[in-house]
Structures are given as C-alpha cells and as structure tokens.
Design a protein around this motif. Structure first.
Motif: not given
Length: 106
Positions: A83-89, A91-99
């Motif tokens: 469920n977390e993987r589907l939500n992150s896909r 919303t486009g967020s992976l739970g971490a922000r890459f700069v």
C-alpha cells in the motif's frame, strides 16, 4: 475465541505424519511392559505416556497457532508495504527527498 478458531483450523488442516517405524517401536515396548510389569506398574506407565501425549498435542497446536499468527503478521506487513509503494507511486514521493546538485543550498 481467536484460539478456538485457530484450533479448528488446526484440526481441519493438520495431517499427522504416519511414522510407521516409531509406532512399531512403541508397540514392541508396550508388549515388553505387559510381559514384565505388574498391572499397577503398567497402569502407572500408561498414565505417564498419556500425559506425555497430551503435552505433545498441546505443543503441536501451540506451534501451529504461533506459525499462523506469524504468517498473519507477515501478510499484514507485506500488505502495508504494498500500500505504501502504491501511494508513493501515485503521489510521486518515495518518503525521502532527493536533492539535485543544482538545488543544494549554498
């Protein structure tokens, strides 16, 4: 209530192994006891064996229930992970922000 349901599942799905060699050994030992012990001694030995059999059955059921609960918890964890993987896909967020280097603060 929960353990009763799991006990019913155990009774439904558990198939004890045949163990013909061990059963033959038990029968031979039983016959030897009958030939060598007095009646009261045989009764005592059989009570010990019955108590040991009940312990083994209780341990088997407990092991089944523990394994089932572990499988259930793993299933829930995997479901949460999916469920977390589907939500992150979505919303486009992976739970971490890459700069990117260009975005790094100076």
């Amino acid at each position: 209530m929960k353990n009763e349901l799991l006990k019913e599942l155990y009774d439904c799905f558990y198939m004890p192994p045949e163990l013909p060699t061990q059963k033959q050994e038990v029968e031979e030992c039983h016959q030897a006891l009958i030939e060598t012990l007095e009646k009261w001694e045989r009764r005592l030995v059989l009570q010990i064996i019955d108590a040991k059999d009940r312990i083994v059955e209780d341990i088997s059921i407990d092991s089944f229930i523990s394994g089932f609960e572990l499988a259930w918890q793993l299933s829930m964890e995997l479901n949460n992970y999916e469920n977390e993987r589907l939500n992150s896909r979505r919303t486009g967020s992976l739970g971490a922000r890459f700069v990117c280097k260009e975005e790094e603060p100076t």
